[in-house]
Design a protein around this motif. Structure first.
Motif, PDB file in Angstrom:
ATOM      1  N   ILE A 189       0.661  -1.334   0.077  1.00 60.22           N
ATOM      2  CA  ILE A 189       0.229  -0.323  -0.124  1.00 60.22           C
ATOM      3  C   ILE A 189       0.940   1.920  -0.400  1.00 60.22           C
ATOM      4  N   ILE A 190       2.177   1.466   0.791  1.00 66.17           N
ATOM      5  CA  ILE A 190       2.798   2.582   0.716  1.00 66.17           C
ATOM      6  C   ILE A 190       3.740   3.519  -0.663  1.00 66.17           C
ATOM      7  N   PRO A 191       3.991   2.175  -1.876  1.00 62.26           N
ATOM      8  CA  PRO A 191       4.470   2.808  -2.882  1.00 62.26           C
ATOM      9  C   PRO A 191       2.822   3.801  -3.306  1.00 62.26           C
ATOM     10  N   PRO A 192       1.812   3.155  -4.045  1.00 61.27           N
ATOM     11  CA  PRO A 192       0.482   3.897  -4.553  1.00 61.27           C
ATOM     12  C   PRO A 192       0.063   4.934  -3.463  1.00 61.27           C
ATOM     13  N   ALA A 193       0.666   4.997  -2.195  1.00 60.19           N
ATOM     14  CA  ALA A 193      -0.043   6.160  -1.661  1.00 60.19           C
ATOM     15  C   ALA A 193       0.957   7.199  -1.783  1.00 60.19           C
ATOM     16  N   LYS A 194       2.209   6.972  -2.212  1.00 57.99           N
ATOM     17  CA  LYS A 194       3.522   7.882  -2.087  1.00 57.99           C
ATOM     18  C   LYS A 194       2.819   8.867  -3.063  1.00 57.99           C
ATOM     19  N   LYS A 195       2.033   7.973  -4.211  1.00 68.87           N
ATOM     20  CA  LYS A 195       2.060   8.621  -5.361  1.00 68.87           C
ATOM     21  C   LYS A 195      -0.058   9.316  -5.291  1.00 68.87           C
ATOM     22  N   SER A 196      -0.494   9.315  -4.724  1.00 63.81           N
ATOM     23  CA  SER A 196      -1.654   9.499  -5.022  1.00 63.81           C
ATOM     24  C   SER A 196      -2.598   9.691  -3.644  1.00 63.81           C
ATOM     25  N   LYS A 197      -2.528  10.863  -3.591  1.00 63.05           N
ATOM     26  CA  LYS A 197      -3.106  11.636  -1.934  1.00 63.05           C
ATOM     27  C   LYS A 197      -4.656  11.424  -1.692  1.00 63.05           C
ATOM     28  N   PRO A 198      -4.779  10.915  -2.722  1.00 64.82           N
ATOM     29  CA  PRO A 198      -6.866  10.262  -2.068  1.00 64.82           C
ATOM     30  C   PRO A 198      -6.340   8.901  -1.460  1.00 64.82           C
ATOM     31  N   VAL A 199      -5.168   7.623  -2.376  1.00 64.67           N
ATOM     32  CA  VAL A 199      -5.110   6.739  -1.705  1.00 64.67           C
ATOM     33  C   VAL A 199      -4.632   6.991  -0.224  1.00 64.67           C
ATOM     34  N   LEU A 200      -4.258   7.682  -0.607  1.00 60.97           N
ATOM     35  CA  LEU A 200      -3.256   7.929   1.327  1.00 60.97           C
ATOM     36  C   LEU A 200      -3.981   8.173   2.341  1.00 60.97           C
ATOM     37  N   LEU A 201      -5.172   9.354   2.013  1.00 65.71           N
ATOM     38  CA  LEU A 201      -6.311   9.510   2.513  1.00 65.71           C
ATOM     39  C   LEU A 201      -6.836   8.229   3.137  1.00 65.71           C
ATOM     40  N   VAL A 202      -7.345   8.102   2.180  1.00 64.65           N
ATOM     41  CA  VAL A 202      -8.090   6.065   2.858  1.00 64.65           C
ATOM     42  C   VAL A 202      -7.629   5.933   3.885  1.00 64.65           C
ATOM     43  N   ILE A 203      -6.276   5.176   2.773  1.00 63.11           N
ATOM     44  CA  ILE A 203      -6.043   4.544   4.058  1.00 63.11           C
ATOM     45  C   ILE A 203      -5.982   5.127   5.504  1.00 63.11           C
ATOM     46  N   ALA A 204      -5.108   6.602   6.023  1.00 62.68           N
ATOM     47  CA  ALA A 204      -5.251   7.056   7.056  1.00 62.68           C
ATOM     48  C   ALA A 204      -7.109   6.647   7.812  1.00 62.68           C
ATOM     49  N   ILE A 205      -7.372   7.320   6.796  1.00 62.87           N
ATOM     50  CA  ILE A 205      -9.596   7.244   7.484  1.00 62.87           C
ATOM     51  C   ILE A 205      -9.228   5.171   8.028  1.00 62.87           C
ATOM     52  N   SER A 206      -9.101   4.752   6.736  1.00 62.65           N
ATOM     53  CA  SER A 206      -9.555   3.223   7.918  1.00 62.65           C
ATOM     54  C   SER A 206      -8.564   2.867   8.363  1.00 62.65           C
ATOM     55  N   VAL A 207      -7.156   3.138   9.029  1.00 62.82           N
ATOM     56  CA  VAL A 207      -6.450   3.178   9.625  1.00 62.82           C
ATOM     57  C   VAL A 207      -6.799   3.744  11.409  1.00 62.82           C
ATOM     58  N   VAL A 208      -7.493   4.616  11.250  1.00 61.05           N
ATOM     59  CA  VAL A 208      -7.465   5.818  12.042  1.00 61.05           C
ATOM     60  C   VAL A 208      -8.827   4.349  12.505  1.00 61.05           C
ATOM     61  N   LEU A 209     -10.381   4.178  11.947  1.00 60.16           N
ATOM     62  CA  LEU A 209     -11.477   3.657  12.552  1.00 60.16           C
ATOM     63  C   LEU A 209     -11.171   2.720  12.594  1.00 60.16           C
ATOM     64  N   SER A 210      -9.622   1.641  11.739  1.00 60.16           N
ATOM     65  CA  SER A 210      -9.491   0.052  12.775  1.00 60.16           C
ATOM     66  C   SER A 210      -9.347   0.027  13.785  1.00 60.16           C
ATOM     67  N   THR A 211      -8.283   1.533  14.143  1.00 60.07           N
ATOM     68  CA  THR A 211      -8.142   1.548  15.572  1.00 60.07           C
ATOM     69  C   THR A 211      -8.788   1.725  15.958  1.00 60.07           C
ATOM     70  N   ILE A 212     -10.534   2.190  16.013  1.00 62.30           N
ATOM     71  CA  ILE A 212     -11.514   2.998  16.857  1.00 62.30           C
ATOM     72  C   ILE A 212     -11.691   1.664  17.532  1.00 62.30           C
ATOM     73  N   PHE A 213     -11.781   0.642  16.512  1.00 61.45           N
ATOM     74  CA  PHE A 213     -12.890  -0.747  16.684  1.00 61.45           C
ATOM     75  C   PHE A 213     -12.040  -1.799  17.369  1.00 61.45           C
ATOM     76  N   GLU A 214     -10.089  -1.598  17.696  1.00 61.66           N
ATOM     77  CA  GLU A 214     -10.166  -2.423  18.571  1.00 61.66           C
ATOM     78  C   GLU A 214      -9.916  -1.998  19.483  1.00 61.66           C
ATOM     79  N   PHE A 215      -9.622  -0.153  20.204  1.00 61.26           N
ATOM     80  CA  PHE A 215      -9.473  -0.183  21.412  1.00 61.26           C
ATOM     81  C   PHE A 215     -10.735   0.762  22.091  1.00 61.26           C
ATOM     82  N   ALA A 216     -11.595   1.569  21.329  1.00 62.80           N
ATOM     83  CA  ALA A 216     -12.756   1.574  21.781  1.00 62.80           C
ATOM     84  C   ALA A 216     -13.968   0.697  22.581  1.00 62.80           C
ATOM     85  N   PRO A 217     -14.320   1.284  23.998  1.00 61.88           N
ATOM     86  CA  PRO A 217     -15.115   0.015  24.530  1.00 61.88           C
ATOM     87  C   PRO A 217     -16.369  -0.110  24.201  1.00 61.88           C
TER      88      PRO A 217
END
Lengths: 238, 103
Positions: free
Chosen positions: A177-205
């Protein structure tokens, strides 16, 4: 000028599959170790890898077999953990050319894993049956062989080595995922959103009780939805 | 018993992959759905990797160092194999060092 068969050959697919196959060797090696340690015979461990070809689903599956879970629980767990493949298959169905008729789709669908999907969808042009068969070959052999070796080596290998091997799968995902994220800001943002959500799902009560596979689907669908709303892909991107 | 478990696992997993691949033979023309499907792989792999990678090894510290190495090499666009094997090796060394200092 459109030919029936896509321009990518079997050997090109095979070459693209070699790094995946080698990566699978190490991951399935740790699966083999875990399967045997959970009390399964070597041949069943190998049979699981040869008929499933999926990482998270298999790791969850041996846990369920070990505790003698009902079949319906096994079916539901696999459905939830592996439902992401439906998204990938749907996405890949749009990239498959005419040489992939119904029969060949039924066969090659078996090989749609996270990595095979990632590599296939990263190709510039549509993909055909020769390429798909080539791409699947090395990962399938690597996944089966690694399981066999891990199951045999099961008790010999020190824990420090198998702990180190656990990071192999995740670091492969990072490499995808990192090489395409370097070239495309939308891809980077989509990954960031997904990672933040998955972190919330991991830790939020409360919501962290949701199964892992289901959480991944919610994260991926939400992030991709937002990506499609705010950064629709240009028509030229084919 | 065990064999039926394996059969159920394999059957469910296969159907999930096969049905969408076979049923959607026509190209989807809708721009929104096309864009959505374009982003799916990145979103799926991102959610699968983080934060799970930090609990994939015996210690969160070795996992952080391993992740840093993987991210760095991926940023330099190294191959899948290079990234994965370097991360594994890093974790192995980091865990050996952690054990050393604990004693």
């Amino acid at each position: 000028m459109k030919s029936e068969e896509s321009s990518y050959s079997y050997s090109e697919g095979f070459k693209d599959g070699i790094p995946i196959g080698l990566g699978y060797l190490s991951v399935s090696f740790s699966f083999g170790i875990m399967a045997v340690n959970s009390g399964l015979p070597v041949w069943i461990s190998v049979l699981i890898s040869m008929t499933n070809l999926t990482s998270a689903g298999q790791f969850a599956g041996i846990g369920l077999i070990a505790c003698g879970a009902p079949y319906i629980e096994m079916a539901l767990t696999q459905l939830i953990i592996n439902l992401r493949y439906a998204l990938m298959s749907l996405s890949l169905s749009q990239k498959a050319d005419k040489s992939l008729n119904i029969l060949h789709r039924m066969i090659t669908a078996f090989g749609i894993t996270d990595e095979i999907f990632a590599v296939a969808s990263g190709k510039a042009h549509d993909i055909g049956k020769s390429y798909m068969y080539g791409l699947i070959t090395a990962p399938y052999l690597g996944w089966s062989t690694g399981t066999l070796l891990g199951a045999i080596a099961g008790n010999i290998l020190p824990g420090s080595v198998s702990a180190a091997l656990n990071i192999a799968l995740y670091s492969m995902f990072i490499a995808i995922i990192i090489p395409p994220a370097k070239k495309s800001k939308p891809v980077l943002l989509v990954i960031a959103i997904s990672v933040v959500l998955s972190t919330i799902f991991e830790f939020a009560p409360y919501i962290n009780r949701l199964s892992n596979g289901f959480a991944i689907i919610i994260c991926a669908v939400t992030a991709s939805f937002l990506g499609a709303v705010f950064f629709p892909v240009k028509e030229a991107t084919e | 018993m065990t064999l039926i478990h394996v059969l159920v696992m394999a059957g469910v997993t296969y159907l999930i992959r096969m049905l969408p691949f076979v049923l959607f033979k026509k190209k989807i023309e809708n721009r929104f759905i096309k864009s959505f499907l374009h982003y799916v792989p990145f979103a799926v792999l991102g959610a699968m990797t983080f934060p799970a990678i930090f609990s994939s090894t015996s210690s969160v510290y070795s996992a952080i160092i391993g992740t840093a190495v993987a991210v760095f090499l991926a940023f330099r666009e190294k191959s899948l194999l290079t990234v994965a094997s370097s991360a594994c090796l890093t974790v192995y060394i980091a865990e050996a060092l952690i054990k050393l200092f604990q004693h």
